[in-house]
Scaffold this motif. Structure first.
Motif, short mmCIF file in Angstrom:
data_model
loop_
_atom_site.label_atom_id
_atom_site.label_comp_id
_atom_site.label_asym_id
_atom_site.label_seq_id
_atom_site.Cartn_x
_atom_site.Cartn_y
_atom_site.Cartn_z
N LYS A 19 3.24 4.95 -4.17
CA LYS A 19 4.05 4.03 -4.96
C LYS A 19 5.32 3.67 -4.19
N ASP A 21 9.23 2.69 -4.66
CA ASP A 21 10.32 2.77 -5.63
C ASP A 21 11.01 1.40 -5.71
N ASN A 23 13.78 0.57 -6.82
CA ASN A 23 15.21 0.58 -6.55
C ASN A 23 15.52 0.72 -5.07
N THR A 24 14.93 1.73 -4.43
CA THR A 24 15.20 1.95 -3.00
C THR A 24 14.28 1.09 -2.14
N LYS A 25 13.20 0.57 -2.73
CA LYS A 25 12.18 -0.20 -2.04
C LYS A 25 11.50 0.62 -0.94
N ARG A 26 11.52 1.93 -1.11
CA ARG A 26 10.86 2.80 -0.13
C ARG A 26 9.69 3.51 -0.79
N VAL A 28 7.68 6.38 -2.31
CA VAL A 28 8.09 7.54 -3.09
C VAL A 28 7.54 8.79 -2.44
#
Lengths: 261, 322
Positions: A19, A21, A23-26, A28
Protein backbone atom coordinates in the motif's frame (compact mmCIF):
# COMPACT_ATOMS: atom_id res chain seq x y z
CA UNK A 1 38.09 -13.53 -1.88
CA UNK A 2 35.91 -10.95 -0.19
CA UNK A 3 32.41 -11.38 -1.54
CA UNK A 4 29.72 -8.91 -0.52
CA UNK A 5 25.97 -9.26 -0.99
CA UNK A 6 23.62 -6.29 -0.87
CA UNK A 7 20.29 -7.31 0.62
CA UNK A 8 17.03 -5.70 1.63
CA UNK A 9 14.22 -6.27 4.09
CA UNK A 10 10.83 -5.76 2.48
CA UNK A 11 7.12 -6.23 3.19
CA UNK A 12 6.42 -9.93 2.65
CA UNK A 13 5.39 -10.14 -1.02
CA UNK A 14 3.32 -13.24 -0.36
CA UNK A 15 1.09 -11.86 2.32
CA UNK A 16 1.15 -8.11 2.09
CA UNK A 17 -0.87 -6.05 -0.36
CA UNK A 18 1.62 -3.26 -0.92
CA UNK A 19 0.00 0.00 0.00
CA UNK A 20 1.01 3.56 -0.58
CA UNK A 21 0.43 6.00 2.27
CA UNK A 22 -1.62 8.87 0.83
CA UNK A 23 0.01 11.32 3.27
CA UNK A 24 3.70 10.51 2.86
CA UNK A 25 3.13 9.07 -0.64
CA UNK A 26 5.58 6.32 0.28
CA UNK A 27 5.33 2.56 0.53
CA UNK A 28 3.84 1.52 3.86
CA UNK A 29 6.54 -0.38 5.73
CA UNK A 30 5.25 -0.39 9.29
CA UNK A 31 2.60 -2.65 10.70
CA UNK A 32 3.24 -5.18 7.98
CA UNK A 33 5.16 -8.43 8.03
CA UNK A 34 8.78 -7.79 6.94
CA UNK A 35 11.12 -10.39 5.50
CA UNK A 36 14.50 -10.74 3.80
CA UNK A 37 13.69 -10.20 0.12
CA UNK A 38 13.14 -13.71 -1.31
CA UNK A 39 15.13 -12.70 -4.40
CA UNK A 40 18.07 -11.84 -2.14
CA UNK A 41 17.95 -15.35 -0.68
CA UNK A 42 18.81 -16.66 -4.16
CA UNK A 43 21.59 -14.09 -4.49
CA UNK A 44 23.01 -14.91 -1.06
CA UNK A 45 22.99 -18.58 -2.03
CA UNK A 46 24.93 -17.76 -5.20
CA UNK A 47 27.53 -15.89 -3.16
CA UNK A 48 27.89 -18.70 -0.65
CA UNK A 49 28.26 -21.23 -3.45
CA UNK A 50 31.05 -19.17 -5.01
CA UNK A 51 32.75 -18.74 -1.64
CA UNK A 52 32.79 -22.48 -1.11
CA UNK A 53 34.02 -23.14 -4.67
CA UNK A 54 36.84 -20.61 -4.54
CA UNK A 55 37.82 -21.40 -0.95
CA UNK A 56 39.56 -19.18 1.60
CA UNK A 57 36.82 -16.56 1.15
CA UNK A 58 34.11 -14.84 3.10
CA UNK A 59 30.63 -13.57 2.32
CA UNK A 60 29.46 -10.35 3.95
CA UNK A 61 25.85 -9.15 3.80
CA UNK A 62 25.33 -5.40 3.55
CA UNK A 63 22.03 -3.60 3.85
CA UNK A 64 20.50 -0.18 4.19
CA UNK A 65 17.25 -0.13 6.09
CA UNK A 66 15.30 0.61 9.25
CA UNK A 67 16.35 -0.99 12.52
CA UNK A 68 13.92 -3.86 11.89
CA UNK A 69 16.23 -4.99 9.09
CA UNK A 70 18.40 -6.59 11.78
CA UNK A 71 16.12 -9.61 11.47
CA UNK A 72 16.78 -9.91 7.76
CA UNK A 73 20.52 -9.72 8.44
CA UNK A 74 20.19 -12.51 11.02
CA UNK A 75 18.48 -14.66 8.44
CA UNK A 76 21.32 -14.01 6.01
CA UNK A 77 23.81 -15.02 8.72
CA UNK A 78 21.74 -18.13 9.46
CA UNK A 79 21.95 -19.07 5.77
CA UNK A 80 25.73 -19.09 6.05
CA UNK A 81 26.86 -15.52 5.46
CA UNK A 82 29.98 -14.82 7.57
CA UNK A 83 29.25 -11.32 8.78
CA UNK A 84 26.74 -8.54 8.31
CA UNK A 85 26.70 -4.75 8.10
CA UNK A 86 23.51 -2.73 8.43
CA UNK A 87 23.34 1.00 7.76
CA UNK A 88 20.37 2.45 9.54
CA UNK A 89 19.45 6.07 10.14
CA UNK A 90 16.11 7.89 10.28
CA UNK A 91 17.38 10.32 7.63
CA UNK A 92 17.45 7.48 5.12
CA UNK A 93 13.68 7.09 4.92
CA UNK A 94 12.39 7.81 1.43
CA UNK A 95 15.75 7.30 -0.28
CA UNK A 96 15.61 6.74 -4.02
CA UNK A 97 17.87 4.37 -5.97
CA UNK A 98 20.59 7.01 -6.27
CA UNK A 99 20.58 7.70 -2.52
CA UNK A 100 20.59 3.99 -1.71
CA UNK A 101 23.48 3.38 -4.10
CA UNK A 102 25.38 6.26 -2.51
CA UNK A 103 25.02 4.79 0.97
CA UNK A 104 25.91 1.25 -0.07
CA UNK A 105 28.93 2.55 -1.99
CA UNK A 106 30.17 4.52 1.01
CA UNK A 107 29.86 1.39 3.13
CA UNK A 108 31.64 -0.79 0.59
CA UNK A 109 34.42 1.72 -0.12
CA UNK A 110 35.92 0.84 3.25
CA UNK A 111 35.75 -2.88 2.63
CA UNK A 112 37.94 -3.75 -0.38
CA UNK A 113 35.47 -6.11 -1.97
CA UNK A 114 36.51 -8.42 -4.80
CA UNK A 115 32.94 -9.09 -5.84
CA UNK A 116 29.68 -7.43 -4.89
CA UNK A 117 26.53 -9.45 -5.51
CA UNK A 118 23.10 -7.89 -5.86
CA UNK A 119 19.75 -9.17 -7.02
CA UNK A 120 18.73 -7.72 -10.39
CA UNK A 121 15.96 -5.84 -8.59
CA UNK A 122 14.17 -5.85 -5.26
CA UNK A 123 10.82 -7.55 -5.05
CA UNK A 124 9.10 -4.44 -3.64
CA UNK A 125 10.53 -1.35 -5.34
CA UNK A 126 11.77 -3.24 -8.40
CA UNK A 127 13.49 -0.26 -10.04
CA UNK A 128 16.59 -2.41 -10.58
CA UNK A 129 18.65 0.79 -10.55
CA UNK A 130 20.68 0.34 -7.38
CA UNK A 131 23.33 -2.20 -8.53
CA UNK A 132 24.41 -0.17 -11.58
CA UNK A 133 24.38 3.00 -9.50
CA UNK A 134 26.50 1.30 -6.86
CA UNK A 135 28.97 0.16 -9.51
CA UNK A 136 29.19 3.71 -10.87
CA UNK A 137 29.83 5.25 -7.43
CA UNK A 138 32.59 2.69 -6.82
CA UNK A 139 34.02 3.04 -10.34
CA UNK A 140 33.61 -0.69 -10.91
CA UNK A 141 32.43 -2.64 -13.95
CA UNK A 142 29.16 -4.57 -13.62
CA UNK A 143 28.08 -7.99 -14.86
CA UNK A 144 24.32 -8.24 -14.89
CA UNK A 145 21.53 -10.80 -15.16
CA UNK A 146 23.96 -13.59 -14.38
CA UNK A 147 22.56 -17.11 -14.38
CA UNK A 148 26.02 -18.53 -13.85
CA UNK A 149 29.22 -17.06 -12.45
CA UNK A 150 32.80 -18.22 -12.32
CA UNK A 151 36.01 -16.59 -11.24
CA UNK A 152 38.99 -17.18 -13.51
CA UNK A 153 42.16 -15.65 -12.13
CA UNK A 154 41.52 -11.93 -11.81
CA UNK A 155 38.36 -11.99 -13.94
CA UNK A 156 34.74 -12.83 -13.37
CA UNK A 157 32.89 -14.57 -16.18
CA UNK A 158 29.12 -14.92 -16.35
CA UNK A 159 26.40 -16.27 -18.58
CA UNK A 160 24.21 -13.20 -19.00
CA UNK A 161 20.54 -13.72 -19.78
CA UNK A 162 19.26 -12.07 -22.96
CA UNK A 163 15.89 -11.97 -24.71
CA UNK A 164 16.89 -14.81 -27.00
CA UNK A 165 19.36 -16.86 -24.98
CA UNK A 166 22.52 -15.74 -23.23
CA UNK A 167 25.88 -14.01 -23.66
CA UNK A 168 29.16 -15.04 -22.10
CA UNK A 169 30.54 -11.86 -20.55
CA UNK A 170 33.73 -11.20 -18.60
CA UNK A 171 35.28 -8.30 -16.77
CA UNK A 172 38.23 -7.71 -14.47
CA UNK A 173 37.78 -7.87 -10.71
CA UNK A 174 36.70 -6.14 -8.58
CA UNK A 175 33.19 -5.98 -10.00
CA UNK A 176 29.48 -5.79 -9.19
CA UNK A 177 27.41 -8.79 -10.29
CA UNK A 178 23.62 -9.04 -10.41
CA UNK A 179 22.06 -12.47 -10.17
CA UNK A 180 19.04 -13.40 -12.32
CA UNK A 181 16.14 -15.17 -10.60
CA UNK A 182 15.93 -18.90 -10.76
CA UNK A 183 19.61 -19.34 -11.34
CA UNK A 184 20.68 -20.72 -8.00
CA UNK A 185 19.08 -23.02 -5.48
CA UNK A 186 18.15 -21.22 -2.27
CA UNK A 187 19.83 -22.35 0.94
CA UNK A 188 17.45 -22.94 3.83
CA UNK A 189 18.78 -22.01 7.25
CA UNK A 190 19.23 -24.99 9.53
CA UNK A 191 18.70 -24.89 13.29
CA UNK A 192 22.47 -24.95 13.66
CA UNK A 193 22.74 -22.01 11.28
CA UNK A 194 20.11 -20.04 13.17
CA UNK A 195 21.87 -20.61 16.51
CA UNK A 196 25.29 -19.87 15.01
CA UNK A 197 24.03 -16.58 13.51
CA UNK A 198 23.95 -14.95 16.93
CA UNK A 199 27.72 -15.30 17.32
CA UNK A 200 28.67 -13.89 13.93
CA UNK A 201 29.98 -10.32 13.64
CA UNK A 202 27.24 -7.77 13.07
CA UNK A 203 27.99 -4.08 12.61
CA UNK A 204 25.48 -1.26 12.60
CA UNK A 205 26.41 2.06 11.00
CA UNK A 206 24.77 5.47 10.78
CA UNK A 207 25.11 8.21 8.17
CA UNK A 208 27.60 9.99 10.42
CA UNK A 209 29.83 6.88 10.39
CA UNK A 210 29.85 7.06 6.59
CA UNK A 211 30.42 10.80 6.40
CA UNK A 212 27.34 11.31 4.23
CA UNK A 213 25.25 14.45 4.54
CA UNK A 214 21.56 13.87 5.18
CA UNK A 215 20.66 16.26 2.36
CA UNK A 216 22.06 13.79 -0.17
CA UNK A 217 19.90 10.85 0.88
CA UNK A 218 16.43 10.10 2.14
CA UNK A 219 13.48 12.01 0.83
CA UNK A 220 15.53 15.22 1.02
CA UNK A 221 18.01 13.89 -1.50
CA UNK A 222 15.59 12.08 -3.77
CA UNK A 223 15.52 13.28 -7.35
CA UNK A 224 12.05 12.03 -8.07
CA UNK A 225 8.84 13.14 -6.41
CA UNK A 226 5.37 11.65 -6.25
CA UNK A 227 2.86 14.32 -7.23
CA UNK A 228 -0.32 12.35 -6.78
CA UNK A 229 -1.76 8.96 -6.06
CA UNK A 230 -4.74 7.78 -7.98
CA UNK A 231 -6.63 4.62 -8.62
CA UNK A 232 -6.88 2.79 -11.90
CA UNK A 233 -10.34 2.73 -13.42
CA UNK A 234 -12.29 -0.02 -11.76
CA UNK A 235 -11.90 -3.20 -13.71
CA UNK A 236 -14.86 -4.82 -15.41
CA UNK A 237 -16.11 -7.15 -12.66
CA UNK A 238 -13.78 -7.29 -9.64
CA UNK A 239 -15.84 -10.11 -8.21
CA UNK A 240 -14.43 -12.66 -5.76
CA UNK A 241 -16.20 -15.91 -4.83
CA UNK A 242 -15.38 -18.83 -2.56
CA UNK A 243 -14.95 -22.20 -4.20
CA UNK A 244 -17.80 -24.49 -3.20
CA UNK A 245 -17.00 -27.08 -5.85
CA UNK A 246 -18.75 -25.04 -8.58
CA UNK A 247 -16.19 -22.35 -9.19
CA UNK A 248 -15.05 -23.97 -12.46
CA UNK A 249 -18.55 -23.30 -13.86
CA UNK A 250 -18.48 -19.77 -12.51
CA UNK A 251 -15.13 -19.06 -14.15
CA UNK A 252 -16.30 -20.60 -17.43
CA UNK A 253 -19.44 -18.40 -17.25
CA UNK A 254 -17.23 -15.35 -16.79
CA UNK A 255 -15.08 -16.36 -19.76
CA UNK A 256 -18.14 -16.87 -21.95
CA UNK A 257 -19.69 -13.57 -20.91
CA UNK A 258 -16.61 -11.73 -22.17
CA UNK A 259 -16.22 -13.97 -25.23
CA UNK A 260 -12.98 -15.44 -23.97
CA UNK A 261 -14.14 -19.01 -24.53
CA UNK B 1 9.53 25.99 -26.76
CA UNK B 2 9.03 22.32 -27.48
CA UNK B 3 10.74 19.92 -25.12
CA UNK B 4 13.70 17.94 -26.40
CA UNK B 5 13.53 14.25 -25.67
CA UNK B 6 16.40 11.89 -26.33
CA UNK B 7 15.96 8.20 -27.08
CA UNK B 8 18.76 5.65 -27.25
CA UNK B 9 18.08 3.28 -30.13
CA UNK B 10 19.14 -0.33 -29.73
CA UNK B 11 20.08 -2.55 -32.60
CA UNK B 12 18.39 -5.89 -33.22
CA UNK B 13 19.75 -7.92 -36.12
CA UNK B 14 21.09 -4.85 -37.88
CA UNK B 15 17.87 -2.83 -37.58
CA UNK B 16 16.45 -0.48 -34.98
CA UNK B 17 14.86 -2.54 -32.19
CA UNK B 18 11.07 -2.34 -32.10
CA UNK B 19 11.06 -1.42 -28.41
CA UNK B 20 13.32 1.56 -29.18
CA UNK B 21 11.10 2.71 -32.05
CA UNK B 22 8.00 2.57 -29.85
CA UNK B 23 9.70 4.88 -27.35
CA UNK B 24 10.89 7.15 -30.18
CA UNK B 25 7.28 7.52 -31.32
CA UNK B 26 6.22 8.57 -27.85
CA UNK B 27 9.09 11.04 -27.66
CA UNK B 28 7.94 12.59 -30.95
CA UNK B 29 4.45 13.04 -29.48
CA UNK B 30 5.93 14.83 -26.46
CA UNK B 31 8.12 17.27 -28.36
CA UNK B 32 11.27 17.24 -30.40
CA UNK B 33 12.57 13.69 -30.52
CA UNK B 34 16.26 13.12 -31.04
CA UNK B 35 17.82 9.70 -31.32
CA UNK B 36 21.24 8.34 -30.38
CA UNK B 37 22.59 5.28 -32.16
CA UNK B 38 25.86 3.66 -31.14
CA UNK B 39 27.57 0.64 -32.66
CA UNK B 40 28.93 -0.69 -35.94
CA UNK B 41 25.54 -0.56 -37.74
CA UNK B 42 24.62 2.87 -36.41
CA UNK B 43 25.24 4.47 -39.80
CA UNK B 44 22.71 2.17 -41.48
CA UNK B 45 20.08 2.58 -38.79
CA UNK B 46 20.23 6.39 -38.54
CA UNK B 47 18.48 7.26 -41.84
CA UNK B 48 15.51 5.00 -41.00
CA UNK B 49 14.64 6.87 -37.82
CA UNK B 50 13.01 10.02 -39.25
CA UNK B 51 9.97 8.00 -40.29
CA UNK B 52 9.56 6.84 -36.69
CA UNK B 53 9.67 10.32 -35.24
CA UNK B 54 13.28 11.46 -34.96
CA UNK B 55 14.10 15.04 -35.98
CA UNK B 56 17.81 14.53 -35.33
CA UNK B 57 20.06 11.50 -34.92
CA UNK B 58 23.46 11.39 -33.21
CA UNK B 59 25.56 8.59 -34.68
CA UNK B 60 28.74 6.94 -33.53
CA UNK B 61 29.49 3.91 -35.68
CA UNK B 62 32.16 2.22 -33.57
CA UNK B 63 32.33 -1.55 -33.14
CA UNK B 64 33.54 -1.14 -29.56
CA UNK B 65 29.93 -0.55 -28.43
CA UNK B 66 29.01 -4.00 -29.79
CA UNK B 67 31.75 -5.83 -27.91
CA UNK B 68 32.01 -3.83 -24.69
CA UNK B 69 28.86 -3.38 -22.66
CA UNK B 70 27.54 -0.36 -20.84
CA UNK B 71 30.59 1.83 -20.06
CA UNK B 72 31.41 3.17 -23.55
CA UNK B 73 27.74 4.10 -24.05
CA UNK B 74 27.60 5.76 -20.62
CA UNK B 75 30.73 7.79 -21.48
CA UNK B 76 29.38 8.98 -24.84
CA UNK B 77 25.88 9.79 -23.63
CA UNK B 78 27.28 11.65 -20.59
CA UNK B 79 29.40 13.80 -22.92
CA UNK B 80 26.37 14.54 -25.09
CA UNK B 81 24.23 15.38 -22.06
CA UNK B 82 26.81 17.92 -20.89
CA UNK B 83 26.95 19.52 -24.33
CA UNK B 84 23.26 19.66 -25.15
CA UNK B 85 21.18 19.28 -21.96
CA UNK B 86 17.97 17.83 -23.38
CA UNK B 87 14.83 17.98 -21.27
CA UNK B 88 14.44 14.24 -20.92
CA UNK B 89 16.15 10.93 -21.67
CA UNK B 90 13.45 8.38 -22.50
CA UNK B 91 14.49 4.74 -22.65
CA UNK B 92 12.81 1.39 -23.20
CA UNK B 93 13.24 -1.14 -20.41
CA UNK B 94 15.67 -3.74 -21.75
CA UNK B 95 18.61 -5.50 -20.12
CA UNK B 96 21.24 -3.26 -21.69
CA UNK B 97 19.36 0.02 -21.30
CA UNK B 98 18.71 -0.65 -17.61
CA UNK B 99 22.43 -1.05 -17.01
CA UNK B 100 23.19 2.17 -18.90
CA UNK B 101 20.41 4.13 -17.17
CA UNK B 102 21.53 3.12 -13.68
CA UNK B 103 25.06 4.45 -14.29
CA UNK B 104 24.02 7.61 -16.16
CA UNK B 105 21.74 8.42 -13.24
CA UNK B 106 24.66 8.46 -10.81
CA UNK B 107 27.34 9.90 -13.08
CA UNK B 108 25.23 12.89 -14.06
CA UNK B 109 23.12 13.16 -10.87
CA UNK B 110 19.93 12.92 -12.86
CA UNK B 111 16.82 11.34 -11.33
CA UNK B 112 15.23 8.19 -12.65
CA UNK B 113 11.62 7.04 -12.89
CA UNK B 114 11.07 3.43 -13.93
CA UNK B 115 8.19 1.35 -15.27
CA UNK B 116 6.29 4.27 -16.78
CA UNK B 117 3.17 3.54 -18.81
CA UNK B 118 2.57 7.13 -19.84
CA UNK B 119 4.07 10.60 -19.56
CA UNK B 120 3.34 14.18 -20.58
CA UNK B 121 4.55 17.73 -20.03
CA UNK B 122 2.15 20.13 -18.33
CA UNK B 123 3.93 23.39 -19.06
CA UNK B 124 7.41 22.75 -17.74
CA UNK B 125 6.44 19.97 -15.40
CA UNK B 126 6.96 16.37 -16.47
CA UNK B 127 4.21 14.03 -15.32
CA UNK B 128 4.93 10.33 -15.42
CA UNK B 129 2.33 7.63 -14.79
CA UNK B 130 3.57 4.54 -12.97
CA UNK B 131 1.11 1.81 -12.05
CA UNK B 132 1.68 0.41 -8.56
CA UNK B 133 0.34 -2.87 -7.31
CA UNK B 134 -3.13 -3.86 -8.32
CA UNK B 135 -4.97 -0.63 -8.19
CA UNK B 136 -2.78 2.41 -7.77
CA UNK B 137 -1.55 4.92 -10.28
CA UNK B 138 1.35 7.05 -9.19
CA UNK B 139 2.05 10.36 -10.90
CA UNK B 140 5.72 11.19 -10.48
CA UNK B 141 8.11 13.88 -11.66
CA UNK B 142 11.70 15.05 -11.54
CA UNK B 143 11.42 18.15 -9.36
CA UNK B 144 14.85 19.61 -10.07
CA UNK B 145 16.46 21.23 -13.08
CA UNK B 146 18.51 19.14 -15.45
CA UNK B 147 17.85 16.10 -17.59
CA UNK B 148 15.97 13.25 -15.94
CA UNK B 149 15.56 9.69 -17.11
CA UNK B 150 12.31 7.79 -17.60
CA UNK B 151 12.32 4.06 -18.36
CA UNK B 152 9.14 2.88 -20.01
CA UNK B 153 7.32 -0.38 -19.40
CA UNK B 154 7.55 -2.79 -22.35
CA UNK B 155 4.63 -2.47 -24.77
CA UNK B 156 3.43 0.77 -23.18
CA UNK B 157 3.47 2.51 -26.55
CA UNK B 158 2.80 1.54 -30.14
CA UNK B 159 4.78 2.53 -33.22
CA UNK B 160 4.12 5.97 -34.70
CA UNK B 161 4.82 6.72 -38.35
CA UNK B 162 5.92 10.09 -39.64
CA UNK B 163 5.87 9.54 -43.40
CA UNK B 164 8.37 11.67 -45.24
CA UNK B 165 10.15 12.98 -42.13
CA UNK B 166 13.92 13.14 -42.59
CA UNK B 167 16.08 13.41 -39.52
CA UNK B 168 19.24 15.50 -39.50
CA UNK B 169 22.15 13.11 -38.90
CA UNK B 170 25.15 14.24 -36.86
CA UNK B 171 28.17 11.96 -36.81
CA UNK B 172 29.93 12.23 -33.46
CA UNK B 173 33.60 12.94 -33.32
CA UNK B 174 34.49 11.03 -30.18
CA UNK B 175 37.51 9.02 -29.14
CA UNK B 176 36.43 6.16 -26.95
CA UNK B 177 38.24 5.65 -23.65
CA UNK B 178 40.09 2.32 -23.64
CA UNK B 179 39.63 2.13 -19.87
CA UNK B 180 35.88 1.83 -20.38
CA UNK B 181 36.27 -1.23 -22.56
CA UNK B 182 36.12 -3.62 -19.62
CA UNK B 183 32.84 -5.55 -19.79
CA UNK B 184 33.51 -7.83 -22.73
CA UNK B 185 31.05 -10.02 -24.59
CA UNK B 186 32.88 -13.23 -25.47
CA UNK B 187 30.03 -14.89 -27.32
CA UNK B 188 26.31 -14.80 -27.92
CA UNK B 189 24.24 -17.95 -27.78
CA UNK B 190 20.71 -18.21 -29.16
CA UNK B 191 18.74 -20.77 -27.22
CA UNK B 192 15.69 -22.05 -29.10
CA UNK B 193 12.89 -21.10 -26.78
CA UNK B 194 12.22 -23.85 -24.29
CA UNK B 195 8.95 -22.33 -23.34
CA UNK B 196 5.96 -20.76 -25.06
CA UNK B 197 5.95 -17.48 -26.93
CA UNK B 198 4.51 -15.65 -23.96
CA UNK B 199 4.86 -12.17 -25.37
CA UNK B 200 2.52 -12.92 -28.26
CA UNK B 201 -0.02 -15.19 -26.56
CA UNK B 202 -3.56 -13.87 -26.25
CA UNK B 203 -4.30 -16.31 -23.42
CA UNK B 204 -1.86 -17.06 -20.63
CA UNK B 205 -2.37 -19.42 -17.72
CA UNK B 206 0.25 -18.88 -15.06
CA UNK B 207 1.27 -20.79 -11.96
CA UNK B 208 2.86 -19.81 -8.67
CA UNK B 209 3.90 -21.32 -5.36
CA UNK B 210 0.32 -22.11 -4.41
CA UNK B 211 0.59 -25.11 -6.73
CA UNK B 212 2.69 -26.77 -4.05
CA UNK B 213 5.28 -28.58 -6.11
CA UNK B 214 6.81 -28.66 -9.57
CA UNK B 215 4.94 -31.85 -10.44
CA UNK B 216 1.64 -29.97 -10.25
CA UNK B 217 2.51 -27.46 -12.95
CA UNK B 218 0.98 -29.75 -15.57
CA UNK B 219 -2.48 -28.57 -14.39
CA UNK B 220 -1.55 -25.10 -15.58
CA UNK B 221 -0.22 -26.40 -18.88
CA UNK B 222 -3.38 -28.45 -19.48
CA UNK B 223 -5.66 -25.48 -18.95
CA UNK B 224 -3.43 -23.34 -21.17
CA UNK B 225 -3.63 -25.98 -23.90
CA UNK B 226 -7.41 -26.26 -23.58
CA UNK B 227 -7.72 -22.49 -24.01
CA UNK B 228 -5.22 -22.41 -26.87
CA UNK B 229 -2.82 -20.32 -24.81
CA UNK B 230 0.63 -20.33 -23.28
CA UNK B 231 1.79 -21.28 -19.78
CA UNK B 232 3.76 -18.88 -17.60
CA UNK B 233 5.32 -18.79 -14.15
CA UNK B 234 6.12 -16.46 -11.29
CA UNK B 235 9.60 -15.56 -10.15
CA UNK B 236 9.01 -17.60 -6.98
CA UNK B 237 8.71 -20.90 -8.78
CA UNK B 238 11.46 -20.08 -11.26
CA UNK B 239 13.68 -19.30 -8.26
CA UNK B 240 12.62 -22.63 -6.78
CA UNK B 241 13.84 -24.36 -9.92
CA UNK B 242 10.47 -25.73 -11.11
CA UNK B 243 10.75 -24.08 -14.52
CA UNK B 244 13.33 -22.27 -16.60
CA UNK B 245 13.67 -18.48 -16.61
CA UNK B 246 11.98 -18.27 -20.02
CA UNK B 247 8.62 -18.90 -18.31
CA UNK B 248 9.02 -16.06 -15.85
CA UNK B 249 6.53 -13.22 -15.98
CA UNK B 250 7.39 -10.12 -14.05
CA UNK B 251 9.58 -7.08 -14.23
CA UNK B 252 12.83 -8.93 -14.88
CA UNK B 253 11.02 -11.74 -16.62
CA UNK B 254 8.63 -11.09 -19.46
CA UNK B 255 6.01 -8.41 -19.69
CA UNK B 256 2.84 -9.77 -21.22
CA UNK B 257 -0.37 -8.18 -22.41
CA UNK B 258 -2.75 -11.04 -23.25
CA UNK B 259 -6.48 -10.72 -23.55
CA UNK B 260 -6.88 -13.26 -20.75
CA UNK B 261 -4.53 -13.99 -17.86
CA UNK B 262 -5.40 -16.74 -15.38
CA UNK B 263 -3.23 -16.64 -12.24
CA UNK B 264 -3.19 -19.95 -10.35
CA UNK B 265 -1.71 -20.17 -6.85
CA UNK B 266 -0.08 -16.79 -7.39
CA UNK B 267 -0.04 -14.34 -4.50
CA UNK B 268 0.53 -11.27 -6.67
CA UNK B 269 3.90 -9.77 -5.72
CA UNK B 270 4.27 -6.26 -7.11
CA UNK B 271 7.01 -7.20 -9.56
CA UNK B 272 4.82 -10.00 -10.94
CA UNK B 273 1.86 -7.65 -11.32
CA UNK B 274 4.11 -5.26 -13.19
CA UNK B 275 4.62 -7.98 -15.77
CA UNK B 276 0.95 -8.84 -16.39
CA UNK B 277 -1.18 -5.98 -15.13
CA UNK B 278 -1.81 -4.84 -18.71
CA UNK B 279 -3.82 -7.99 -19.42
CA UNK B 280 -7.32 -7.19 -20.54
CA UNK B 281 -9.03 -9.71 -18.26
CA UNK B 282 -7.47 -11.24 -15.17
CA UNK B 283 -8.82 -14.30 -13.36
CA UNK B 284 -7.21 -15.40 -10.10
CA UNK B 285 -7.43 -18.62 -8.12
CA UNK B 286 -5.77 -18.63 -4.70
CA UNK B 287 -6.40 -20.30 -1.34
CA UNK B 288 -5.63 -17.11 0.55
CA UNK B 289 -8.42 -14.51 0.48
CA UNK B 290 -5.87 -11.82 1.40
CA UNK B 291 -3.60 -12.52 -1.56
CA UNK B 292 -2.75 -9.24 -3.29
CA UNK B 293 -3.63 -10.76 -6.70
CA UNK B 294 -7.35 -10.40 -5.89
CA UNK B 295 -7.06 -6.63 -5.96
CA UNK B 296 -5.92 -6.87 -9.58
CA UNK B 297 -8.36 -9.55 -10.77
CA UNK B 298 -11.62 -9.10 -12.62
CA UNK B 299 -12.82 -12.44 -11.33
CA UNK B 300 -11.36 -14.21 -8.33
CA UNK B 301 -11.89 -17.59 -6.74
CA UNK B 302 -10.78 -18.28 -3.17
CA UNK B 303 -9.96 -21.92 -3.49
CA UNK B 304 -7.32 -24.54 -4.13
CA UNK B 305 -5.95 -24.20 -7.66
CA UNK B 306 -5.15 -27.93 -7.65
CA UNK B 307 -8.86 -28.69 -7.27
CA UNK B 308 -10.24 -25.94 -9.51
CA UNK B 309 -7.81 -26.25 -12.44
CA UNK B 310 -8.67 -29.79 -13.60
CA UNK B 311 -12.39 -29.01 -13.21
CA UNK B 312 -11.99 -25.81 -15.20
CA UNK B 313 -9.98 -27.56 -17.94
CA UNK B 314 -12.74 -30.13 -18.26
CA UNK B 315 -15.47 -27.45 -18.30
CA UNK B 316 -13.59 -25.44 -20.94
CA UNK B 317 -13.23 -28.50 -23.16
CA UNK B 318 -16.89 -29.35 -22.69
CA UNK B 319 -18.13 -25.88 -23.64
CA UNK B 320 -15.77 -25.57 -26.58
CA UNK B 321 -17.04 -28.85 -27.97
CA UNK B 322 -20.61 -27.50 -28.18
Amino acid sequence: MKIYVCVKQIPDPNTVVSKLDPNTKRLVRSGVSLVLDPGDETTISAAIKLRDTVGNSEVVAVSMGPVSAQEAMRRALAMGVDRAILVTDPALAGSDALGTARVLAATLKKENADLIFCSTESTDGYTGMVPGGLAEFLGLPQLTFAREINVEGSKAVIKRVTQTGYQTVECPLPAVVTIASGSFEAIYPTMKGIMGAKKKPFTQLTLADLGIDASQVGEAGARERVLALGKVEARAAGQVIKDDGNSAQAIADFLQRYQLL
Amino acid sequence: MPKTIWVLIENENGKAARSSLEVLGKAAQLGRAEAIVLGSVAGEIAPTLGEYGAEKVYVHADAAYDTFLTLPAVDTISELLKQHQPDLLLLATTYDLRDIAARLNVRNNMGLITDATDLSFEGDELRVTVPWGGENLVTATHPQQGTGIVLTRPKAFGLERYEGRNAEVETLNITLNADSQKIKILDRVEVPSEGPALEDASVIVSGGRGLGKAENFHFVEELAAALGGAAGATRAIVDAGWLPYSYQIGQTGKTVKPTLYIACGISGAIQHLAGMKGSKYIVAINKDEHAPIFSAADFGVIGDALAVLPQLTQEVKRRKAH
